[in-house]
Design a protein around this motif. Structure first.
Motif, PDB file in Angstrom:
ATOM      1  N   SER A   1      37.125  98.453  42.566  1.00 20.32           N
ATOM      2  CA  SER A   1      36.101  97.638  43.244  1.00 20.32           C
ATOM      3  C   SER A   1      36.447  96.159  43.254  1.00 20.32           C
ATOM      4  O   SER A   1      36.230  95.469  44.254  1.00 20.32           O
ATOM      5  CB  SER A   1      34.744  97.847  42.573  1.00 20.32           C
ATOM      6  OG  SER A   1      34.347  99.196  42.637  1.00 20.32           O
ATOM      7  N   GLY A   2      37.001  95.644  42.150  1.00 19.67           N
ATOM      8  CA  GLY A   2      37.280  94.214  42.058  1.00 19.67           C
ATOM      9  C   GLY A   2      38.230  93.712  43.138  1.00 19.67           C
ATOM     10  O   GLY A   2      37.875  92.827  43.938  1.00 19.67           O
ATOM     11  N   PRO A   3      39.456  94.257  43.218  1.00 19.67           N
ATOM     12  CA  PRO A   3      40.374  93.804  44.279  1.00 19.67           C
ATOM     13  C   PRO A   3      39.853  94.082  45.686  1.00 19.67           C
ATOM     14  O   PRO A   3      40.117  93.311  46.623  1.00 19.67           O
ATOM     15  CB  PRO A   3      41.654  94.605  44.001  1.00 19.67           C
ATOM     16  CG  PRO A   3      41.575  94.965  42.563  1.00 19.67           C
ATOM     17  CD  PRO A   3      40.123  95.164  42.285  1.00 19.67           C
ATOM     18  N   LEU A   4      39.104  95.180  45.874  1.00 26.04           N
ATOM     19  CA  LEU A   4      38.544  95.483  47.190  1.00 26.04           C
ATOM     20  C   LEU A   4      37.546  94.413  47.622  1.00 26.04           C
ATOM     21  O   LEU A   4      37.569  93.941  48.777  1.00 26.04           O
ATOM     22  CB  LEU A   4      37.868  96.854  47.158  1.00 26.04           C
ATOM     23  CG  LEU A   4      37.181  97.306  48.459  1.00 26.04           C
ATOM     24  CD1 LEU A   4      38.204  97.431  49.578  1.00 26.04           C
ATOM     25  CD2 LEU A   4      36.434  98.622  48.243  1.00 26.04           C
ATOM     26  N   LEU A   5      36.700  93.975  46.717  1.00 26.74           N
ATOM     27  CA  LEU A   5      35.690  92.957  47.049  1.00 26.74           C
ATOM     28  C   LEU A   5      36.343  91.607  47.333  1.00 26.74           C
ATOM     29  O   LEU A   5      35.957  90.908  48.277  1.00 26.74           O
ATOM     30  CB  LEU A   5      34.687  92.838  45.910  1.00 26.74           C
ATOM     31  CG  LEU A   5      33.706  94.013  45.766  1.00 26.74           C
ATOM     32  CD1 LEU A   5      32.926  93.907  44.467  1.00 26.74           C
ATOM     33  CD2 LEU A   5      32.751  94.058  46.957  1.00 26.74           C
TER      34      LEU A   5
ATOM     35  N   VAL B   1      31.114  89.596  39.287  1.00 26.75           N
ATOM     36  CA  VAL B   1      30.293  90.466  38.438  1.00 26.75           C
ATOM     37  C   VAL B   1      31.096  91.682  37.973  1.00 26.75           C
ATOM     38  O   VAL B   1      31.081  92.052  36.790  1.00 26.75           O
ATOM     39  CB  VAL B   1      29.024  90.909  39.202  1.00 26.75           C
ATOM     40  CG1 VAL B   1      28.253  91.953  38.401  1.00 26.75           C
ATOM     41  CG2 VAL B   1      28.135  89.713  39.491  1.00 26.75           C
ATOM     42  N   VAL B   2      31.805  92.303  38.918  1.00 23.40           N
ATOM     43  CA  VAL B   2      32.602  93.486  38.576  1.00 23.40           C
ATOM     44  C   VAL B   2      33.686  93.132  37.559  1.00 23.40           C
ATOM     45  O   VAL B   2      33.915  93.867  36.581  1.00 23.40           O
ATOM     46  CB  VAL B   2      33.223  94.084  39.855  1.00 23.40           C
ATOM     47  CG1 VAL B   2      34.275  95.136  39.497  1.00 23.40           C
ATOM     48  CG2 VAL B   2      32.146  94.707  40.718  1.00 23.40           C
TER      49      VAL B   2
ATOM     50  N   LYS C   1      36.157 107.091  33.987  1.00 24.60           N
ATOM     51  CA  LYS C   1      35.609 107.062  35.351  1.00 24.60           C
ATOM     52  C   LYS C   1      35.057 105.686  35.692  1.00 24.60           C
ATOM     53  O   LYS C   1      35.284 105.163  36.791  1.00 24.60           O
ATOM     54  CB  LYS C   1      34.521 108.124  35.487  1.00 24.60           C
ATOM     55  CG  LYS C   1      35.035 109.549  35.509  1.00 24.60           C
ATOM     56  CD  LYS C   1      33.881 110.536  35.645  1.00 24.60           C
ATOM     57  CE  LYS C   1      34.399 111.977  35.660  1.00 24.60           C
ATOM     58  NZ  LYS C   1      33.286 112.965  35.766  1.00 24.60           N
ATOM     59  N   LEU C   2      34.322 105.093  34.765  1.00 26.06           N
ATOM     60  CA  LEU C   2      33.762 103.765  35.001  1.00 26.06           C
ATOM     61  C   LEU C   2      34.870 102.736  35.185  1.00 26.06           C
ATOM     62  O   LEU C   2      34.796 101.874  36.074  1.00 26.06           O
ATOM     63  CB  LEU C   2      32.850 103.370  33.836  1.00 26.06           C
ATOM     64  CG  LEU C   2      32.254 101.958  33.884  1.00 26.06           C
ATOM     65  CD1 LEU C   2      31.391 101.770  35.128  1.00 26.06           C
ATOM     66  CD2 LEU C   2      31.461 101.660  32.617  1.00 26.06           C
TER      67      LEU C   2
ATOM     68  N   GLY D   1      30.845  88.768  48.817  1.00 24.27           N
ATOM     69  CA  GLY D   1      31.979  89.502  48.263  1.00 24.27           C
ATOM     70  C   GLY D   1      32.550  88.831  47.033  1.00 24.27           C
ATOM     71  O   GLY D   1      32.888  89.489  46.042  1.00 24.27           O
ATOM     72  N   GLY D   2      32.647  87.506  47.061  1.00 16.84           N
ATOM     73  CA  GLY D   2      33.156  86.783  45.898  1.00 16.84           C
ATOM     74  C   GLY D   2      32.235  86.877  44.697  1.00 16.84           C
ATOM     75  O   GLY D   2      32.689  87.042  43.550  1.00 16.84           O
TER      76      GLY D   2
END
Length: 422
Positions: free
Chosen positions: A299-303, A339-340, A291-292, A333-334
């Motif tokens: 999240s990474g590509p979305l940000l 971080v993600v 799940k994580l 966002g970057g």
């Protein structure tokens, strides 16, 4: 000259043997055949080392050598102690293939581990550089703003594409798969060596070794395209790298074979603990890690995509009038994307998930091994009970007494885990 001497020696020995045997007609006739190759080359001054050693041993007491062990003077390659040389040759072929698999998985595992480090560093560098450019563009004015905006946007788009690829293939998980394959192929290699050293290999051993090689190839494929294991499965299942358990070949005429009712009950209790505690725990941990990993992978590509959009609409400081939401989106966002990405690939969440899945598979393998022995009604077909108990104890990191205590306390309210290794 050496060939003539050897032939003369053999005629003399056989003459003495015939003289001795003619004096006692009641003695059983013994026929021994010495196969000496027909040497037609120029190298007639030497006989093979094996022939020399056997002739020397034969010269000590030729009659007793013929009576007691005629098979010891066979020169050519024949069966020894009832062993089939074709079976041994096949096992050596499988052994060589397994050794090659070990090296292949080891090298590819190291390569994919380097992929993870290289891509993590590269993507984070690109993302932070794009965020820096977005910040500079927001505080600048003039013709340089457009160039900074375009550069930041292009770098964010590149980071988005690279993140999509790396999150799909999960290099850290790939590296863990190859490490597991290396260990399991090495274990198979050691088992084949043991069979060749102290066992009496048969066609069943060849079949089992082949099945294990093919099962490992299927469980841990080397290519990425088409056969790569699913990195985000809908459900967490234990890894399976072994073939279906088959009925064992009879290797002992002892009906007891080290098994008794107490040992059977002990193995049943241990099998229950493995399923209730160890396997269930690692499946639960695997679900959490999955799940994580899914959340981070999305999240990474979305940000970075949102940061790219923000960079496109950045306005200069003079035109923003104190409000520049696009610049905030491009910068924040970057930063969040870096971080993600660091948490996901720097923390190797994919590797953690694969480790949990593999550990659950190990406990499933232990359960099936115990069950296959208990379900065999003919005890002589089972693996020796004392050896099997020791094997289970070692695999779980326990002593024999500790293993028996675990089985006796399995019904208590505070049940402990079966394995002490992980």
């Amino acid at each position: 000259m050496a060939t003539l001497q050897a032939s003369s020696f053999l005629r003399s020995s056989c003459t003495n043997a015939n003289s001795s045997s003619s004096s006692s007609r009641r003695r059983t006739n013994i026929t021994a055949k010495i196969n000496i190759p027909n040497i037609r080359t120029n190298k007639t001054s030497q006989l093979p080392m094996l022939i020399s050693d056997q002739l020397e041993q034969f010269a000590i007491n030729p009659i007793e050598e013929l009576v007691l062990s005629p098979s010891r003077i066979l020169i050519h390659d024949t069966n020894v102690d009832g062993l089939d040389p074709l079976v041994i040759e096949k096992l050596y072929v499988i052994k060589e293939a397994v050794a090659d698999r070990v090296e292949m998985h080891k090298n590819i595992g190291e390569q994919r581990s380097q992929w993870n480090s290289m891509l993590l560093t590269s993507i984070n560098g690109i993302t932070l550089a794009a965020a820096t450019m977005a910040g500079i563009a927001a505080t600048s004015s003039g013709d340089s703003v457009l160039g900074l905006k375009m550069s930041s946007t292009i770098m964010y788009l590149a980071a988005t594409g690279m993140l999509t690829i790396i999150n799909t293939i999960q290099p850290s998980q790939l590296a863990e798969e190859q490490r597991n394959a290396t260990r399991l192929f090495q274990d198979l290699y050691n088992q084949i060596e043991t069979t060749l050293s102290i066992g009496h290999p048969s066609g069943i051993d060849v079949k089992e070794a082949m099945d294990r090689v093919l099962s490992l190839d299927k469980a841990y494929p080397l290519p990425l395209l088409g056969v790569m294991l699913e990195k985000f499965p809908s459900s967490v299942e234990p890894a399976v790298w072994w073939p279906q358990q088959r009925r064992r070949q009879t290797k002992s005429v002892n009906n007891w074979n080290g098994w008794n009712s107490k040992l059977e009950e002990e193995m049943k209790e241990i099998m229950g603990v493995l399923g209730r505690k160890d396997q269930e725990e690692y499946i639960s941990l695997g679900k959490k890690a999955l799940k994580l990993n899914k959340f981070l992978a999305m999240s990474g590509p979305l940000l970075t995509g949102l940061a790219a959009i923000g960079s496109m609409f950045i306005e200069s400081d003079s035109a923003s009038h104190g409000s520049n939401w696009a610049a905030m989106l491009g910068i924040v966002g970057g930063a969040l994307a870096s971080v993600v990405n660091t948490v996901e690939h720097g923390g190797q969440v994919g590797m953690v998930f694969e480790m949990y899945r593999s550990n659950a598979g190990f406990f499933e393998y232990m359960k099936e091994s115990i069950e296959s022995n208990l379900m065999e009604t003919e005890t002589e077909r089972r693996e020796n009970g004392e050896v099997f108990e020791m094997k289970v104890a070692l695999k779980l990191g326990r002593s024999l007494s500790d293993l028996r205590n675990l089985a006796s306390s399995s019904s208590s309210l505070k049940e402990e885990f079966a394995s002490k290794l992980f």
